[in-house]
Every structure is written in C-alpha cells, then in structure tokens.
Design a protein around this motif. Structure first.
Motif, short mmCIF file in Angstrom:
data_model
loop_
_atom_site.label_atom_id
_atom_site.label_comp_id
_atom_site.label_asym_id
_atom_site.label_seq_id
_atom_site.Cartn_x
_atom_site.Cartn_y
_atom_site.Cartn_z
N ARG A 1 0.81 -1.22 0.00
CA ARG A 1 0.00 0.00 0.00
C ARG A 1 0.85 1.27 0.00
O ARG A 1 0.38 2.33 -0.41
N VAL A 2 2.08 1.17 0.47
CA VAL A 2 2.98 2.33 0.37
C VAL A 2 3.28 2.62 -1.10
O VAL A 2 3.34 3.78 -1.53
N LEU A 3 3.43 1.55 -1.89
CA LEU A 3 3.66 1.73 -3.32
C LEU A 3 2.44 2.36 -3.99
O LEU A 3 2.57 3.19 -4.89
N VAL A 4 1.25 1.97 -3.54
CA VAL A 4 0.03 2.59 -4.06
C VAL A 4 0.05 4.08 -3.79
O VAL A 4 -0.28 4.89 -4.67
N GLN A 5 0.46 4.45 -2.58
CA GLN A 5 0.51 5.88 -2.25
C GLN A 5 1.53 6.61 -3.10
O GLN A 5 1.31 7.75 -3.52
N ARG A 6 2.66 5.95 -3.39
CA ARG A 6 3.67 6.58 -4.25
C ARG A 6 3.09 6.86 -5.64
O ARG A 6 3.34 7.92 -6.23
N LEU A 7 2.34 5.90 -6.16
CA LEU A 7 1.73 6.13 -7.47
C LEU A 7 0.72 7.26 -7.41
O LEU A 7 0.67 8.12 -8.30
N LEU A 8 -0.09 7.30 -6.35
CA LEU A 8 -1.06 8.38 -6.21
C LEU A 8 -0.37 9.74 -6.11
O LEU A 8 -0.84 10.72 -6.71
N ASP A 9 0.71 9.79 -5.37
CA ASP A 9 1.46 11.05 -5.28
C ASP A 9 1.97 11.48 -6.65
O ASP A 9 1.97 12.67 -6.99
N LEU A 10 2.42 10.51 -7.42
CA LEU A 10 2.91 10.80 -8.76
C LEU A 10 1.78 11.30 -9.66
O LEU A 10 1.92 12.31 -10.37
N LEU A 11 0.64 10.62 -9.61
CA LEU A 11 -0.49 11.01 -10.47
C LEU A 11 -1.09 12.34 -10.04
O LEU A 11 -1.73 13.02 -10.86
N SER A 12 -0.92 12.70 -8.80
CA SER A 12 -1.46 13.99 -8.33
C SER A 12 -0.79 15.15 -9.04
O SER A 12 -1.33 16.26 -9.07
N ARG A 13 0.37 14.90 -9.64
CA ARG A 13 1.09 15.95 -10.38
C ARG A 13 0.83 15.87 -11.88
O ARG A 13 1.51 16.54 -12.67
N SER A 14 -0.15 15.07 -12.27
CA SER A 14 -0.49 14.96 -13.69
C SER A 14 -0.99 16.29 -14.22
O SER A 14 -1.74 17.01 -13.54
N PRO A 15 -0.62 16.64 -15.45
CA PRO A 15 -1.10 17.90 -16.03
C PRO A 15 -2.55 17.83 -16.48
O PRO A 15 -3.10 18.83 -16.94
N CYS A 16 -3.20 16.66 -16.37
CA CYS A 16 -4.57 16.50 -16.83
C CYS A 16 -5.25 15.42 -15.99
O CYS A 16 -4.59 14.68 -15.26
N PRO A 17 -6.58 15.31 -16.05
CA PRO A 17 -7.27 14.25 -15.30
C PRO A 17 -6.80 12.86 -15.73
O PRO A 17 -6.42 12.63 -16.87
N VAL A 18 -6.85 11.94 -14.76
CA VAL A 18 -6.42 10.57 -14.98
C VAL A 18 -7.58 9.63 -14.65
O VAL A 18 -8.18 9.74 -13.58
N TYR A 19 -7.88 8.71 -15.58
CA TYR A 19 -8.95 7.74 -15.38
C TYR A 19 -8.34 6.34 -15.37
O TYR A 19 -7.64 5.95 -16.31
N LEU A 20 -8.61 5.59 -14.29
CA LEU A 20 -8.02 4.27 -14.09
C LEU A 20 -9.11 3.21 -14.13
O LEU A 20 -10.11 3.31 -13.41
N LEU A 21 -8.90 2.18 -14.94
CA LEU A 21 -9.85 1.07 -15.05
C LEU A 21 -9.29 -0.16 -14.34
O LEU A 21 -8.17 -0.58 -14.64
N PRO A 22 -10.03 -0.80 -13.43
CA PRO A 22 -9.59 -2.09 -12.89
C PRO A 22 -9.51 -3.15 -13.99
O PRO A 22 -10.39 -3.22 -14.86
N GLY A 23 -8.45 -3.96 -13.97
CA GLY A 23 -8.26 -5.01 -14.97
C GLY A 23 -8.28 -6.39 -14.33
O GLY A 23 -8.66 -6.55 -13.18
N ASN A 24 -7.84 -7.38 -15.07
CA ASN A 24 -7.88 -8.74 -14.52
C ASN A 24 -6.78 -9.00 -13.51
O ASN A 24 -6.88 -9.92 -12.69
N HIS A 25 -5.69 -8.21 -13.52
CA HIS A 25 -4.67 -8.33 -12.49
C HIS A 25 -5.11 -7.67 -11.19
O HIS A 25 -4.72 -8.11 -10.11
N ASP A 26 -5.88 -6.60 -11.30
CA ASP A 26 -6.34 -5.86 -10.12
C ASP A 26 -7.86 -5.67 -10.17
O ASP A 26 -8.35 -4.55 -10.18
N PRO A 27 -8.61 -6.78 -10.24
CA PRO A 27 -10.07 -6.67 -10.41
C PRO A 27 -10.74 -5.98 -9.23
O PRO A 27 -10.21 -5.95 -8.11
N LEU A 28 -11.91 -5.47 -9.49
CA LEU A 28 -12.68 -4.73 -8.50
C LEU A 28 -13.44 -5.73 -7.62
O LEU A 28 -14.61 -6.04 -7.87
N VAL A 29 -12.75 -6.24 -6.60
CA VAL A 29 -13.33 -7.22 -5.68
C VAL A 29 -13.16 -6.68 -4.26
O VAL A 29 -12.40 -5.74 -4.02
#
Length: 361
Positions: free
Chosen positions: A63-91
């Motif tokens: 979950r620390v790695l998840v936070q690192r990614l979120l911190d990185l995406l927070s600096r995106s120059p535009c909105p970011v849309y993430l879709l759950p896939g078969n590796h990280d399904p919405l369960v």
C-alpha cells in the motif's frame, strides 16, 4: 475534438523474480514509465489520461507503493482515469479500497459500467470484477448516446483463434457495434490496432508502456488519440519504454561460431538497461567454450541481466584424442559414453577440458 493518452498494463508492483538481481530495477522502471507518460501528456497537451486496466500487478501490492503512485499522479497535467483489470479486479479488499482513491483530486477510478463525463467526451468504462470471465465486457454499452465523442475503455482479449473463452472476450467489431468513436483496450502487452468494415481503426491496444518480459512483439508505447464525433480517430504511437528485453539464439557450427555473436552483443546500444536471454545449440568445441567464457564476461560486466540457456550440444571429441594415453584420456572417453542426461554429460567433459587448460597454463 478531444485529445488523450491511451495507456494500459502498468503493472506497478511487478515482482520480476525471474530476473534475479535486476528485479529491483525492473520494478523501479514501472513508476519511471508513469513519469514519462505524464511528461508526454504535458508536451502533447492531452485533455486526459486513460489507463485501460492492470494499473497494478495484483491486489496484494504494497500500500505504500500505491501511495507513491497516487502522489505521482497527483502531479499529472490532466485528469487521470483508471480502469480495474484482470490483475487488479474490483473485488472486496482490492487495491482500489486504498483511501487515497477516495480523496478529491484529478484521479478517477472507473468503478461502474455507466457513462462518465470526461473533458470533451463521454467515457464508457468496462471495469473488471473477476480474474476470469466468459462475458463480453463491452456488452452493456448502448448503441446511441450524446453528440460528443464516445470513448469506450475495456480490458480483455479481442476474440480470435488463440483466445481463451474465459479471457474477457471482446468482439472484433465491438467499437462499431457499440457506436463508439474509439475503444481503448488493455490486456495485451503489444501495441495493436483493429480495422472496422470501412478500414478505419476505432479500437486499439496501447500495449504496456514499459516491456515486462522477453518475446513481447511491440511493447513500450502509449497512444496519442485525437477524436471527433463520427470521424475516424487519429492514432499516434509514442515510445515510452526504457528497458530492452532481447532474446537471441545462436546455432554453433564450428570453432568461430561465437565470434559474430560477441560482436552483435557489443554493438547493442544501452547495455546497462538491456536484459539478454541467450540460447545456444549445435556443435560445441573447446574453442567455443573459450569464446563462451569471453561472452559471459561481456554480459556480466556490461548488461543489466543475462541468462545463457544451453541446449544439448553435439560434442567435438577431437581434443580428447590429443590427450596423452592413460587415465585422463580414458576418463574423458568414459564420460562421453555414460548414459546420463546429455547436457550434464557434456558439461562434465567441458569442465574437465577447462581444468586441464588451467593446469597447463
């Protein structure tokens, strides 16, 4: 017109245990690839960034790695849309339950199969809720919609002869059938496009932005997509990968067979970011063994990671006849005539050759 970056299969948190000591570098490059994608989005003035599934390696990522990614995406120059896939399904208990995804910001998890208003268009997301399914994830998308560009995003395998029926099958005409101007796909790691009956490309795999293994045909890219409602999209492939996964095969035909291989290895650019899987087969002579040792030294000194797979060889026995009569020659001949696995037997013979060479200086 809407302009966006289509990407997929980031697989942040990929363990890469198959490459041993290089695994940490491989894992680090997953996040570095995201940085490069954000820079592409900034330079190309993208309206948003669309990730078509498998953002994470699995739902067990740290979950620390998840936070690192979120911190990185927070600096995106535009909105970011993430879709759950078969590796990280919405369960239940999925990585998407991380509280960082609930905070207001520029990152949206596409959790529902329902239209989503996005800058200049309408998204039709197809989130994955299980590792396997025989249901078409795009089946819910309505044929008609708003006058804005209609962008679908799904994760699965486009139907074909080698596709498992449980691999979230997507019809080859899904974009046309659903009335989409573009269908952004994830799951396949190679960049690929699909034409409709008119010859227009309205659905594509971006591929993974950073290669993940040997044998990927065309990975390490994102797609810059420009769409106007009712018109074929413009799609541009933009390289983002840094690591090179190179598979090489060499058939040994004589004493000098490895000279050319050594030259080709030395000519590869950026060896420090290159992983090599080398397969050798054919006729192995003592000189080949000496040349192979030189190649091992080059691989060890210059390349990020390497593995040499040696198929069973046809052994050159000529050097054995040059041994003085007596115990040494008898041992070598007996080794070759034993019934063990050929690879083990031949390795023993050549180890004997190596020892004799060292003793003789």
């Amino acid at each position: 017109m809407v302009r966006f970056i289509h990407t997929a299969d980031w697989q942040v948190g990929m363990r890469a245990v198959q490459v041993g000591s290089a695994a940490e570098t491989v894992r680090r490059e997953r996040l570095e690839a995201v940085r490069r994608i954000l820079e592409v989005a900034r330079k190309r003035c993208a309206d948003f960034l669309l990730v078509a599934g498998d953002v994470f390696e699995d739902n067990r990522v740290d979950r620390v790695l998840v936070q690192r990614l979120l911190d990185l995406l927070s600096r995106s120059p535009c909105p970011v849309y993430l879709l759950p896939g078969n590796h990280d399904p919405l369960v239940p208990g999925a990585v998407w339950d991380h509280r960082g995804f609930a905070s207001p910001g520029n990152v949206t998890v596409l959790r529902r199969a329902a239209p989503v208003a996005a800058p200049g268009c309408v998204l039709y997301p197809c989130p994955v809720a299980s590792k396997e399914s025989n249901q078409d994830p795009t089946g819910w998308i309505p044929r008609e919609g708003a006058g804005l560009p209609r962008i679908g995003v799904a994760h699965g395998s486009v139907e074909g002869p080698n596709v498992s029926p449980w691999d979230h099958p997507i019809p080859r005409d899904a974009a046309e059938r659903c009335g989409l101007d573009y269908l952004a796909l994830g799951h396949w790691h190679s960049t690929g496009t699909f034409q409709d009956r008119t010859g227009a490309v309205r659905m594509a795999y971006s591929g993974t932005p950073e290669p993940t293994s040997f044998g990927e045909r065309d990975s390490g890219n994102v797609l810059l997509v420009e769409v106007e409602a009712g018109s074929p999209p413009s799609i541009q492939v933009i390289p983002t990968g840094r690591l090179e996964w190179v598979r090489m095969e060499e058939t040994l035909l004589g004493p000098k067979s490895l000279e050319g291989l050594k030259g080709r290895l030395e000519a590869l650019p950026e060896p420090g970011s290159t992983l090599i899987h080398l397969t050798l087969r054919g006729h192995m002579s003592p000189q080949c063994l000496d040349d192979l040792e030189a190649i091992r030294q080059v691989l060890e000194a210059r390349f990020l990671w390497h593995r040499i797979h040696e198929d069973p060889w046809e052994v050159d026995r000529s050097w054995i006849q040059l041994l003085p009569e007596g115990m040494l020659r008898e041992v070598a001949l007996r080794l070759l005539d034993r019934g063990e696995d050929p690879a083990v037997r031949d390795r023993a013979v050549f180890e004997m050759y190596r020892i004799l060479k060292e003793v003789r200086g």
